[in-house]
Design a protein around this motif. Structure first.
Motif, PDB file in Angstrom:
ATOM      1  N   GLN A 154       0.815  -1.212   0.000  1.00  0.00           N
ATOM      2  CA  GLN A 154       0.000   0.000   0.000  1.00  0.00           C
ATOM      3  C   GLN A 154       0.853   1.268   0.000  1.00  0.00           C
ATOM      4  N   SER A 155       0.223   2.336  -0.489  1.00  0.00           N
ATOM      5  CA  SER A 155       0.817   3.667  -0.490  1.00  0.00           C
ATOM      6  C   SER A 155       0.215   4.447   0.668  1.00  0.00           C
TER       7      SER A 155
ATOM      8  N   LEU B 225       0.083   7.877   3.338  1.00  0.00           N
ATOM      9  CA  LEU B 225       0.360   9.283   3.580  1.00  0.00           C
ATOM     10  C   LEU B 225       0.315   9.516   5.081  1.00  0.00           C
TER      11      LEU B 225
ATOM     12  N   SER C 236      -1.411  10.124  -5.194  1.00  0.00           N
ATOM     13  CA  SER C 236      -2.608   9.550  -4.593  1.00  0.00           C
ATOM     14  C   SER C 236      -2.177   8.429  -3.648  1.00  0.00           C
ATOM     15  N   PHE C 237      -3.059   8.072  -2.706  1.00  0.00           N
ATOM     16  CA  PHE C 237      -2.674   7.177  -1.624  1.00  0.00           C
ATOM     17  C   PHE C 237      -3.807   6.200  -1.301  1.00  0.00           C
ATOM     18  N   ASP C 238      -3.410   5.031  -0.812  1.00  0.00           N
ATOM     19  CA  ASP C 238      -4.401   4.068  -0.334  1.00  0.00           C
ATOM     20  C   ASP C 238      -4.940   4.483   1.030  1.00  0.00           C
TER      21      ASP C 238
ATOM     22  N   ALA D 205      -4.493   7.380   4.400  1.00  0.00           N
ATOM     23  CA  ALA D 205      -3.932   8.587   5.005  1.00  0.00           C
ATOM     24  C   ALA D 205      -4.195   8.550   6.500  1.00  0.00           C
TER      25      ALA D 205
ATOM     26  N   ARG E 159      -6.782  13.307  -1.616  1.00  0.00           N
ATOM     27  CA  ARG E 159      -5.890  12.471  -2.421  1.00  0.00           C
ATOM     28  C   ARG E 159      -5.813  11.032  -1.925  1.00  0.00           C
ATOM     29  N   SER E 160      -6.611  10.674  -0.907  1.00  0.00           N
ATOM     30  CA  SER E 160      -6.504   9.354  -0.279  1.00  0.00           C
ATOM     31  C   SER E 160      -7.828   8.601  -0.348  1.00  0.00           C
ATOM     32  N   ARG E 161      -7.727   7.287  -0.572  1.00  0.00           N
ATOM     33  CA  ARG E 161      -8.937   6.460  -0.670  1.00  0.00           C
ATOM     34  C   ARG E 161      -9.549   6.184   0.696  1.00  0.00           C
TER      35      ARG E 161
ATOM     36  N   VAL F 174      -9.257   7.428   4.901  1.00  0.00           N
ATOM     37  CA  VAL F 174      -8.685   8.446   5.785  1.00  0.00           C
ATOM     38  C   VAL F 174      -8.997   8.107   7.239  1.00  0.00           C
TER      39      VAL F 174
END
Length: 283
Positions: A109-110, A112, A180-182, A184, A214-216, A218
């Motif tokens: 995963q990405s 933030l 973009s991020f998975d 945050a 920008r995150s899916r 949060v």
């Protein structure tokens, strides 16, 4: 006439030293309400860029809170503490919240990671060998992840805000717009049940709003003392759904107020070494 509408009398022509001018800026903000850059420049007979430097200096010291085009006074007794001063506050609760948050992270995963002491603890607990990509503007987070060869790390630059040990401002926001991020993980100085996050400066709240966009998924990580807390004047309102994660020191009636307002709330036991979280609404 309200204090915010009261005209400021131009001062005498004698030029002030930077320290004297900054002290007077604080008095004006306290006595006559929000202080605008252009108005202060006329009042002191200096350039707007000089006033902006003064406001940046006073904001970094926690003595004023920046707003669009100016600054407002921080309520007396509410000066913003530094990250180092906050580090030991509610430590066990923060650690429990961070452990729960780290448990939500999946392989590849990405992520933030925002500024703040609780989010920095998440950075310390990131799973190993999971092929994670970590993006942050926080110097403490970078300190925890920089030596880890199993992570891909990205730093968001900008203006360094010493009180929070993190970068903010237009450069930070511009970098975020391209990513973009998975997941945050956000911090806050206060959270209210209408869904608003409180911070000392508008640059911080703008950044949180952009991070959320920008995150899916949060998560807002705050210990119980911050629920319903309104220490400053800058607010972020997150557009999409998000999950509030707090500890079991929160009064049940306070948690219920958040639930009735439609908030997704996870309450983590704060004293257990391996907390088994429960949710007041599906998490």
């Amino acid at each position: 006439m309200s204090t915010a509408d009261r005209p400021r009398t131009p001062r005498t022509p004698r030029p002030l030293r930077s320290r004297e001018r900054r002290e007077e800026i604080i008095h004006l903000a306290e006595d006559a309400g929000p202080a605008g850059v252009d108005e202060l420049a006329r009042h002191f007979g200096v350039t707007p860029s000089t006033i902006r430097r003064d406001l940046t200096h006073l904001s970094a010291d926690g003595r004023l809170a920046r707003t669009y085009g100016g600054a407002i006074a921080v309520p007396r007794g509410r000066a913003e503490p530094s990250l180092r001063q906050r580090d030991g506050q509610a430590y066990e609760a923060k650690r429990a919240i961070a452990r729960w948050a780290a448990g939500r992270i999946g392989a590849g995963q990405s992520l933030l990671l925002d500024a703040g002491t609780t989010v920095a603890l998440v950075a310390r607990m990131l799973p190993t060998g999971a092929g994670l990509t970590v993006t942050t503007a926080s110097l403490p987070v970078l300190g925890h992840v920089q030596a880890r060869e199993d992570l891909t790390t990205r730093c968001l630059g900008g203006r360094l805000r010493p009180l929070s040990d993190a970068f903010v401002g237009p450069l930070t926001e511009a970098a975020l717009e391209r990513l973009s991020f998975d997941l945050a993980f956000l911090g806050a100085d206060g959270v209210t049940n209408d869904g608003a996050l409180c911070e000392a400066e508008s640059e911080q709240t703008r950044l949180k709003e952009l991070m959320a966009r920008r995150s899916r998924r949060v998560y807002v990580l705050v210990h119980a003392a911050k629920l319903g807390h309104r220490p400053f004047h800058a607010w972020a309102r997150l557009e999409g759904p998000w999950t509030l994660v707090t500890d079991d020191g929160a009064p049940p009636e306070t948690v219920e107020e958040f639930r009735r307002a439609g908030r997704d709330v996870v309450v983590v036991p704060g004293a257990e070494p391996n907390p088994n979280p429960h949710s007041t609404k599906g998490s």
